[in-house]
Scaffold this motif. Structure first.
Motif: not given
Length: 432
Positions: A83-85, A105-107, A203-205
């Motif tokens: 996520x962060x980078x 998807x998480x981002x 859940x992200x999706x």
């Protein structure tokens, strides 16, 4: 055809990134014809530069920020994960007016608003078909093909690892731990499978699908989530006796409250699905998404939901669209968030329950258990008592529709009864 190429930066060279680079290289002539201009890889960002990548080492860099910043890069393909980078890199690209294609998807589920606002401000494209279900085209149909329709529900199997595990448990009778280990040996499960088996990936999706389908920003934290780690072979055996199977479902739908207010429900959990439902036949590592729209009716999208090649196919589809927009001066669809619907709490959702419990094998137990459902106006559909090797009996209750909050309260009350040794499994029923 113009001789000026469109510059591509690829961030990441794992399973997906490697396939993206391979297809770009091997199909360069066809892709150029489809776009109207050649697609040229300017660089590939990796964690460590070495000569074992199977690509031109002059393209490799361990400085992704500098690659994104290059003037000859028009489109950034992000397949790093995390996520962060990636967030910083994508924002930097969008702020410079570069189009972005991502499978993250998480981002997206966490920062969709920030990323879309950056894209809108700089009039850049943000594409993410590969973030939801690998090669299955579901994002673009929701955003474009059904843009004139009203989508009421999106439900499906969007995680291949959990579907493989549940399918194998159902077919072989093996327990969860044994099947998870086999999934790991076959490469379907990660060394740390938590994101998959506890439902975080799904859940992200679900958040992405709900955002698009209902024109409302939905994040992963808005999605109710349960995983599959507590599913037992006994649950699947009982499901078969009820002419059902068990699937981890992502469900996004419009609901209307008793006061007539429109709300969104977004939830992920394992559920009993009748064998005659389309999703019951989706086995192994395959995914499927069913969309229900007012004018179009029911549509089903099915196929490879993960893997290097299937995901790369979706990435390349987005890349071609973004490149065409660069060449012809167009733009992809913008974020649609006008509806601003509120998220309904899980307790307000009408569901059916399957409750499996270990009980004392004596007179009056069934009446005592049934009374707890009756106290909360929950109607019982089916009751099954099965012999148990333990001291007592296994009692399975299937309910009719009721508010999830009432069902949850009932399960808590059952767990406190002296005649109930333990509540072994609690699952919902969908598609009945």
């Amino acid at each position: 055809m113009t001789t000026k190429p469109i510059g591509i930066a690829v961030l990441g060279l794992g399973n997906v990134g490697s396939e993206v680079v391979r297809i770009l290289t091997e199909n360069a002539e066809d892709l150029a014809a489809r776009v109207g201009a050649p697609l040229e890889i300017r660089g590939i960002a990796v964690r460590r530069v070495d000569g074992k990548r199977g690509v031109d080492t002059s393209l490799l860099t361990d400085d992704p920020a500098s690659l994104v910043d290059r003037d000859d890069v028009d489109i950034v393909v992000e397949v790093l994960g995390g996520i962060d980078v990636p967030r910083k890199l994508i924002l930097a690209a969008l702020e410079k007016g570069k189009s972005v294609v991502t499978a993250n998807k998480a981002l997206l589920a966490e920062y969709t608003g920030e990323l879309n606002e950056a894209a809108e401000k700089s009039r850049a494209d943000l594409y993410f078909e590969a973030a939801v279900a690998g090669a299955i085209p579901v994002v673009r149909p929701l955003m474009q093909s059904l843009a004139g329709d009203r989508v009421n529900k999106v439900a499906g199997i969007v995680n291949g690892t959990t579907n493989f595990i549940l399918s194998a448990m159902d077919e072989t009778g093996a327990d969860y731990a044994e099947t998870l280990a086999e999934a790991g040996r076959l490469g379907y499960a990660e060394a740390d499978p938590t994101a998959d088996v506890e439902g975080y990936d799904a859940a992200s999706k679900a958040a992405i699908l709900a955002s698009i389908a209902f024109h409302t920003r939905v994040t992963a934290s808005d999605v109710y989530r349960e995983g599959i780690s507590k599913i037992t072979s006994a649950d699947l055996e009982t499901a078969r006796s009820l002419d059902c199977t068990i699937k981890l479902l992502a469900i996004c739908e419009r609901i209307t409250t008793p006061k007539g207010k429109e709300r969104i429900s977004a939830r992920v959990y394992p559920a009993l699905v009748p064998h005659d439902h389309p999703l019951a036949t989706v086995n192994g590592a395959f995914n499927a998404v069913v969309v229900e729209a007012e004018a179009a009716g029911r549509l089903m999208f099915y196929g490879q939901g993960a893997g290097g090649s299937p995901t790369a196919s979706a990435v390349l589809g987005d890349l071609v669209m973004a490149a065409r927009n660069k060449f012809y001066g167009g733009r992809g669809p913008l974020e649609s968030k006008y509806a601003k619907l509120k998220i309904a709490p899980m307790g307000d959702i009408l569901t059916r329950y399957y409750v499996s419990m270990q009980v004392a094998d004596k007179t009056g137990v069934l009446a005592t258990v049934a009374a707890e459902f009756s106290k909360r106006d929950i109607s019982i559909s089916t009751v099954r008592q099965e012999e148990s090797s333990e001291n007592g009996a296994r009692l399975v209750v299937v309910t009719h529709l009721a508010a999830d909050s009432a069902l949850s309260e009932t399960v808590s009350a059952l767990d406190e009864l002296d005649v109930v040794t333990s509540v072994a499994s609690v699952l919902r029923l969908e598609g009945t």
